[in-house]
Motif scaffolding. Structure first.
Motif, short mmCIF file in Angstrom:
data_model
loop_
_atom_site.label_atom_id
_atom_site.label_comp_id
_atom_site.label_asym_id
_atom_site.label_seq_id
_atom_site.Cartn_x
_atom_site.Cartn_y
_atom_site.Cartn_z
N GLY A 163 -4.79 2.72 1.81
CA GLY A 163 -5.57 1.61 1.29
C GLY A 163 -6.14 1.87 -0.06
N GLN A 164 -5.54 2.81 -0.81
CA GLN A 164 -6.10 3.21 -2.10
C GLN A 164 -5.24 2.79 -3.28
OE1 GLN A 164 -6.74 7.43 -1.84
NE2 GLN A 164 -7.92 7.26 0.04
N ASN A 165 -3.96 2.75 -3.11
CA ASN A 165 -3.06 2.61 -4.25
C ASN A 165 -2.03 1.52 -3.93
OD1 ASN A 165 -1.55 2.98 -6.56
ND2 ASN A 165 -1.59 5.20 -6.42
N PHE A 166 -2.05 0.46 -4.71
CA PHE A 166 -1.23 -0.70 -4.41
C PHE A 166 -0.27 -1.02 -5.55
CE2 PHE A 166 -3.38 -2.17 -0.62
CZ PHE A 166 -4.61 -1.55 -0.72
N PHE A 199 2.02 -4.33 -6.79
CA PHE A 199 2.23 -5.76 -6.58
C PHE A 199 3.66 -6.15 -6.96
CE2 PHE A 199 -1.76 -8.10 -5.77
CZ PHE A 199 -2.61 -7.02 -5.70
N ASP A 219 0.87 -1.18 0.00
CA ASP A 219 0.00 0.00 0.00
C ASP A 219 0.91 1.23 0.00
OD1 ASP A 219 -1.67 2.12 0.57
OD2 ASP A 219 -2.70 1.12 2.21
#
Lengths: 112, 115
Positions: free
Chosen positions: A97-100, A102, A92
């Motif tokens: 909690g908006q932009n992740f 991977f 994150d």
């Protein structure tokens, strides 16, 4: 540029053995998630780690987070064939909690 | 509860065609996301939304558009399809609260091929 790296990218192990997958990231973040993906399927949540020192365990899997080292580990204990899958960590990057972002994934194959 | 649903499951497009990938959730989650996953790779965030009427770009937004008129729906629009957009597209949702159980829930995916 934010980087999320996983190590190793491919892992072949025998049943009953232990191993650790590493997730390194290059930004300050207190929030990291682990997911599992079976071939041709969607992603399934494994762990949510929301603070430094967080440790979660479920069955043969245990995840931890060290925000100072920007490192998360996924430890596999006494691997079984059913754990064969691809494992992704996700960071994150704004702690909202908006932009992740991977990682590239670790493809695990557990051999009998 | 259906969770997160995506339609279609599969689609083949010709270069230059347009299409909309649909995503619907019944989990009453505020946050919704669109990702693409190229073969053998991780997921890359295209767009996300923190609520109806609010959208923002992710890592790879070029060639895509989104809208969020309701809590439940978050369609992804491809205007001029290109071969580089061949991928599997996943929609995901997440509750706003940051607790130890609040993770992203993923739809089954849409496999798109552009020829």
């Amino acid at each position: 540029e934010l980087k999320v790296e996983q190590n190793p990218l491919f892992l072949s192990m025998q049943e009953g053995k232990n191993y650790t997958i590493y997730c390194n990231y290059s930004t300050t973040s207190d929030r990291l998630y682990w997911y599992r993906q079976d071939p041709g399927k969607s992603l399934e949540s494994l762990f949510v780690l929301l603070s430094n020192g967080a440790v979660k365990q479920e069955g043969r899997l245990m995840a931890s987070l060290d925000t100072k080292a920007r490192l998360s580990t996924l430890h596999i204990t006494a691997a079984v064939h059913d754990l064969s899958a691809t494992y992704f960590c996700a960071v994150d990057i704004d702690n909202y909690g908006q932009n992740f972002v991977f990682g590239p994934g670790t493809r695990l194959s557990v051999l009998p | 509860n259906a969770g997160v649903t995506q339609t279609p499951k599969f689609r083949i497009l010709k270069i230059g065609q347009s299409m909309t990938l649909q995503c619907t959730q019944d989990m009453n989650h505020n946050y919704m996301y669109w990702y693409r996953q190229d073969p053998g790779m991780g997921l890359k965030l295209i767009y996300y939304s923190v609520g109806a009427g609010i959208t923002d770009k992710g890592e790879v937004p070029n060639g895509y558009n989104v809208s969020r008129s309701t809590t439940e729906d978050f369609p992804l629009r491809l205007e001029l399809a290109a071969p580089s957009q061949t991928s599997v597209y996943f929609c995901a949702t997440k509750n706003r609260a940051e607790t130890s159980t609040d993770t992203q829930y993923f739809g089954p995916g849409t496999r798109l091929t552009v020829l």
